[in-house]
Design a protein around this motif. Structure first.
Motif, PDB file in Angstrom:
ATOM      1  N   ALA A   1      -8.508 -10.809   9.521  1.00  0.00           N
ATOM      2  CA  ALA A   1      -7.428 -10.280   8.674  1.00  0.00           C
ATOM      3  C   ALA A   1      -6.342  -9.692   9.566  1.00  0.00           C
ATOM      4  N   ALA A   2      -5.218 -10.416   9.662  1.00  0.00           N
ATOM      5  CA  ALA A   2      -4.166  -9.993  10.591  1.00  0.00           C
ATOM      6  C   ALA A   2      -2.931  -9.529   9.835  1.00  0.00           C
TER       7      ALA A   2
ATOM      8  N   ARG B   1     -18.296  -9.537   6.401  1.00  0.00           N
ATOM      9  CA  ARG B   1     -18.266  -8.845   5.103  1.00  0.00           C
ATOM     10  C   ARG B   1     -19.526  -9.082   4.269  1.00  0.00           C
TER      11      ARG B   1
ATOM     12  N   GLU C   1     -14.256 -12.520   8.030  1.00  0.00           N
ATOM     13  CA  GLU C   1     -12.835 -12.400   7.654  1.00  0.00           C
ATOM     14  C   GLU C   1     -11.945 -11.979   8.819  1.00  0.00           C
TER      15      GLU C   1
ATOM     16  N   ARG D   1       0.854  -1.204   0.000  1.00  0.00           N
ATOM     17  CA  ARG D   1       0.000   0.000   0.000  1.00  0.00           C
ATOM     18  C   ARG D   1       0.875   1.234   0.000  1.00  0.00           C
TER      19      ARG D   1
ATOM     20  N   SER E   1       3.826   0.160   7.067  1.00  0.00           N
ATOM     21  CA  SER E   1       4.841   0.321   6.031  1.00  0.00           C
ATOM     22  C   SER E   1       4.171   0.098   4.679  1.00  0.00           C
TER      23      SER E   1
ATOM     24  N   VAL F   1       7.774  -0.873  11.749  1.00  0.00           N
ATOM     25  CA  VAL F   1       7.061  -1.721  10.777  1.00  0.00           C
ATOM     26  C   VAL F   1       5.555  -1.765  11.025  1.00  0.00           C
ATOM     27  N   PHE F   2       5.054  -0.956  11.979  1.00  0.00           N
ATOM     28  CA  PHE F   2       3.613  -0.955  12.254  1.00  0.00           C
ATOM     29  C   PHE F   2       2.835  -0.626  10.980  1.00  0.00           C
TER      30      PHE F   2
ATOM     31  N   GLU G   1      -4.743  -0.967  16.232  1.00  0.00           N
ATOM     32  CA  GLU G   1      -5.154  -2.205  15.535  1.00  0.00           C
ATOM     33  C   GLU G   1      -4.004  -3.196  15.298  1.00  0.00           C
ATOM     34  N   LEU G   2      -4.356  -4.457  15.460  1.00  0.00           N
ATOM     35  CA  LEU G   2      -3.441  -5.546  15.127  1.00  0.00           C
ATOM     36  C   LEU G   2      -4.093  -6.453  14.081  1.00  0.00           C
ATOM     37  N   GLU G   3      -5.404  -6.664  14.242  1.00  0.00           N
ATOM     38  CA  GLU G   3      -6.147  -7.535  13.327  1.00  0.00           C
ATOM     39  C   GLU G   3      -7.599  -7.055  13.257  1.00  0.00           C
TER      40      GLU G   3
ATOM     41  N   PHE H   1       4.203  -5.053   3.344  1.00  0.00           N
ATOM     42  CA  PHE H   1       4.008  -5.746   4.616  1.00  0.00           C
ATOM     43  C   PHE H   1       3.404  -7.114   4.341  1.00  0.00           C
TER      44      PHE H   1
ATOM     45  N   GLU I   1      -4.616 -13.799   6.245  1.00  0.00           N
ATOM     46  CA  GLU I   1      -6.065 -13.563   6.150  1.00  0.00           C
ATOM     47  C   GLU I   1      -6.805 -14.866   5.853  1.00  0.00           C
TER      48      GLU I   1
ATOM     49  N   GLU J   1       1.082   3.922   1.440  1.00  0.00           N
ATOM     50  CA  GLU J   1       0.531   4.614   2.609  1.00  0.00           C
ATOM     51  C   GLU J   1       0.972   6.085   2.618  1.00  0.00           C
TER      52      GLU J   1
ATOM     53  N   ARG K   1       3.058  -6.658  11.448  1.00  0.00           N
ATOM     54  CA  ARG K   1       2.605  -5.886  12.609  1.00  0.00           C
ATOM     55  C   ARG K   1       2.610  -6.793  13.842  1.00  0.00           C
TER      56      ARG K   1
HETATM   57  N1  GAP Z   1      -8.765  -7.717   3.864  1.00  0.00           N
HETATM   58  C1  GAP Z   1      -9.013  -6.748   4.858  1.00  0.00           C
HETATM   59  C2  GAP Z   1      -7.852  -5.923   5.188  1.00  0.00           C
HETATM   60  O1  GAP Z   1      -6.831  -5.940   4.501  1.00  0.00           O
HETATM   61  P1  GAP Z   1      -7.006  -4.116   6.845  1.00  0.00           P
HETATM   62  O2  GAP Z   1      -7.528  -3.733   8.181  1.00  0.00           O
HETATM   63  O3  GAP Z   1      -6.774  -3.074   5.846  1.00  0.00           O
HETATM   64  O4  GAP Z   1      -8.027  -5.204   6.306  1.00  0.00           O
HETATM   65  C3  GAP Z   1      -5.633  -6.084   7.885  1.00  0.00           C
HETATM   66  O5  GAP Z   1      -5.673  -4.944   7.051  1.00  0.00           O
HETATM   67  C4  GAP Z   1      -4.389  -6.033   8.761  1.00  0.00           C
HETATM   68  O6  GAP Z   1      -3.232  -5.865   7.942  1.00  0.00           O
HETATM   69  C5  GAP Z   1      -4.361  -4.838   9.718  1.00  0.00           C
HETATM   70  O7  GAP Z   1      -5.061  -5.129  10.912  1.00  0.00           O
HETATM   71  C6  GAP Z   1      -2.868  -4.691   9.974  1.00  0.00           C
HETATM   72  O8  GAP Z   1      -2.431  -5.603  10.962  1.00  0.00           O
HETATM   73  C7  GAP Z   1      -2.264  -5.093   8.641  1.00  0.00           C
HETATM   74  N2  GAP Z   1      -1.908  -3.895   7.849  1.00  0.00           N
HETATM   75  C8  GAP Z   1      -2.723  -3.127   7.089  1.00  0.00           C
HETATM   76  N3  GAP Z   1      -2.039  -2.123   6.516  1.00  0.00           N
HETATM   77  C9  GAP Z   1      -0.752  -2.248   6.926  1.00  0.00           C
HETATM   78  C10 GAP Z   1       0.457  -1.509   6.673  1.00  0.00           C
HETATM   79  N4  GAP Z   1       0.486  -0.457   5.854  1.00  0.00           N
HETATM   80  N5  GAP Z   1       1.603  -1.920   7.277  1.00  0.00           N
HETATM   81  C11 GAP Z   1       1.607  -3.002   8.098  1.00  0.00           C
HETATM   82  N6  GAP Z   1       0.502  -3.745   8.351  1.00  0.00           N
HETATM   83  C12 GAP Z   1      -0.662  -3.381   7.786  1.00  0.00           C
END
Ligand code: GAP
Length: 549
Positions: free
Chosen positions: A411-412, A368, A409, A277, A289, A286-287, A361-363, A292, A296, A279, A416
């Motif tokens: 999604a972890a 859906r 879903e 992404r 980035s 690395v929280f 957030e972690l997961e 990553f 899921e 971002e 992170r």
């Molecule tokens: N499919 C749903 C989905 O992707 P999300 O909340 O956007 O949902 C899920 O992402 C998990 O992915 C988040 O809870 C987080 O742990 C991790 N995550 C999302 N974006 C991230 C990023 N830019 N860097 C690190 N981890 C990321």
């Protein structure tokens, strides 16, 4: 520990330890580093794999109702049209013309007509610099009060002014966008630009730049807007995207997976791997980035059962995170408010961890609905439904029910999660040194199942046949699949400290007594207690400790 080290925040200490011990390095560091990109070093890669393997075991290998896939990172671009990522995954971005801060317009503070627009800098020096830039670019002299630049005020929805002494008519007026920059409160802003969070690339061996150059050469009469539109069309023809989530492959392959494995609802499809992404804000190591890893699972269920399964997976997932943690109380879940819910969800929980900056957030565990399968069915023309012969159709009352499954879903974030377990493990302790004086140690109390190296094999001295015995022990551990490391550098005390910082749960020391009675000491990382064990019992002892942990 030096005072300098004591004054560092826990985050700074973990980041520093990660580099020193080989968990995580800045990407391309020798070239100055690439922003928000990280390389997992020798210990980091093991830790990440252990976390992901444990997830896979619990989600796929230990369940009859979940199967796994490993899909390509680049998917058909229509996938992202159907999922909404091409239209909904973009944000309006704005640059502050003074500080160069880039931010999302829709999240910016919105001062109202009559409100003052003070620009609050970090310090006096920055205030002087910003005042000079504003003077040069906009020809006004703001009053500097310490680190605050004063004199601006919102006039109405579309203008703000520069007022001397806050009274009377403005000396100068400017266009107002309705918001200011979040960090400084600056109203001097660029136009909004759309920014897509997906990384775009081109597929095919012919460089799209050739087509663009030819088009521009032949169409010199087009204005900026027309040219952009035409170029967009050229780029689109071969555009592909790096996936921003692993989830969509599970929807797209729903039918293949269900039919090839004869799965009956409820069942899940799991995947773990890289996501990308672009971002806007990358933060906290690395929280967040740009590259990553995610873990899921899409769990396909009968419509109407979503409340039960959402709670089921929320509990399963939070307990999984807690299982490997020293501080289970640092995990909690939080229900999304209605206005927080993604457009596809009818309910959602965030599993949160107490990071140094607070719970975050972690997961996500989301309900859906049938949104994704319906969207992909609509866009692809494929029937993404399920026929249950045993059930009655609730509408017709006839035997057999065809429906579009609903989805839960979990999604972890794997990377992170790795940060969470590093923070959870980081411990500073007061311990006695070899002479009984008080000293301190840093120990990474990683769960033994996650620890990168399970056992360090340490000959007390580099002679008298001890290294040979140590190497025999290492190879027997290797043969049983236990990741062990031979280490003979520095004093035994320093080696224990090094392996404490690496999170190695067991240190096996070969000493003079080993040659006499064929025993070694096994030191426990957390208690620092040592037990003597026969060399022939090392494998069983370590295996038992790892199984029981
Ligand atoms: N499919 C749903 C989905 O992707 P999300 O909340 O956007 O949902 C899920 O992402 C998990 O992915 C988040 O809870 C987080 O742990 C991790 N995550 C999302 N974006 C991230 C990023 N830019 N860097 C690190 N981890 C990321």
């Amino acid at each position: 520990m030096s005072n300098k080290k004591n004054n560092l925040s826990i985050m700074e200490k973990v980041v520093s330890l990660c580099k020193q011990r080989g968990f995580i390095f800045q990407s391309s560091e020798i070239y100055g580093g690439l922003k928000s990109a990280y390389d997992y070093g020798p210990l980091g890669v093991e830790l990440k794999r252990n976390i992901m393997n444990e997830w896979w075991k619990s989600m796929v290998h230990k369940r009859e109702d979940v199967i796994g896939i490993d899909a390509s990172i680049i998917m058909h671009p229509k996938v992202w049209h159907a999922s909404g990522h091409l239209s909904g995954f973009s944000d309006p971005l704005v640059d502050c013309l003074i500080s160069k801060e880039r931010f999302r317009a829709d999240k910016a503070p919105r001062p109202q007509p009559g409100d003052k627009l003070d620009i609050t800098c970090m310090d006096k020096g920055q205030a002087k610099t910003f005042a000079k830039i504003i003077q040069t670019k906009f020809n006004i002299d703001l009053n500097r009060n310490g680190k605050v630049l004063e004199g601006l005020k919102v006039i109405d929805d579309s203008s703000f002014g520069f007022f001397k002494d806050d009274i009377g008519k403005p000396l100068e007026t400017f266009d107002y966008k309705g918001y200011v920059s979040p960090s400084f409160g600056s109203p001097f802003l660029s136009d909004e630009r759309q920014f897509n969070l997906m990384f775009r690339s081109q597929i095919g061996s012919i460089d799209v730049l050739d087509d663009i150059a030819t088009f521009v050469e032949k169409n010199k009469n087009l204005n900026g807007g027309e040219l952009r539109k035409e170029l967009e069309n050229i780029v689109k023809q071969s555009a592909v995207y790096l996936r921003p989530e692993t989830a969509q492959a599970m929807f797209v392959q729903f039918q293949n997976c269900q039919q090839s494995m004869s799965m009956k609802i409820p069942f899940g499809i799991a995947q773990m791997g890289k996501s990308f992404r672009n971002e806007i804000t990358v933060e906290h190591f690395v929280f967040r980035s740009c590259e990553f890893e995610q873990m899921e699972m899409e769990f396909f269920i009968e419509p109407g059962t979503q409340k039960y399964w959402l709670e089921y997976w929320r509990e399963k997932r939070i307990n999984w995170w807690k299982k490997f943690s020293n501080n289970p109380d640092n995990f909690r879940y939080r229900a999304h408010d209605k206005d927080e819910l993604a457009h596809y969800a009818d309910a959602c929980y965030d599993i949160e961890y107490k990071y140094p900056w607070g719970f975050d957030e972690l997961e996500g565990v989301a309900s859906r609905t049938d949104y994704d399968l319906k969207k992909h069915a609509e866009h692809s023309g494929s029937k993404l439904s399920y026929f249950d012969q045993q059930k009655q159709d609730p509408e017709t009352g006839k035997n057999g029910w065809r429906y579009t499954p609903y989805v839960i879903e979990p999604a972890a974030g794997a990377t992170r999660g790795l940060l969470v377990y590093l923070l959870d493990a980081y411990t500073e302790e007061a311990v006695p040194d070899a002479d009984g004086n008080e000293s301190s140690r840093v120990v990474m109390k990683l769960h033994p199942k996650l620890a990168p190296v399970k056992a360090a094999i340490l000959p007390l001295v580099k002679k008298e046949g001890l290294p040979e015995i140590a190497r025999d022990i290492v190879s027997s551990l290797f043969k049983t699949g236990i990741n062990a490391r031979y280490d003979e550098q520095h004093s035994i005390g320093k080696r224990y400290r090094r392996h404490d910082e690496a999170g190695t749960p067991y240190c096996i020391t070969i000493d003079g007594q080993t040659k006499e009675d064929n025993t070694v000491t096994i030191r426990d990382r957390d208690t620092m207690l040592q037990e003597r064990v026969d060399v022939n019992k090392i494998i069983d002892t370590i295996k038992e400790k790892l199984t029981l942990s």
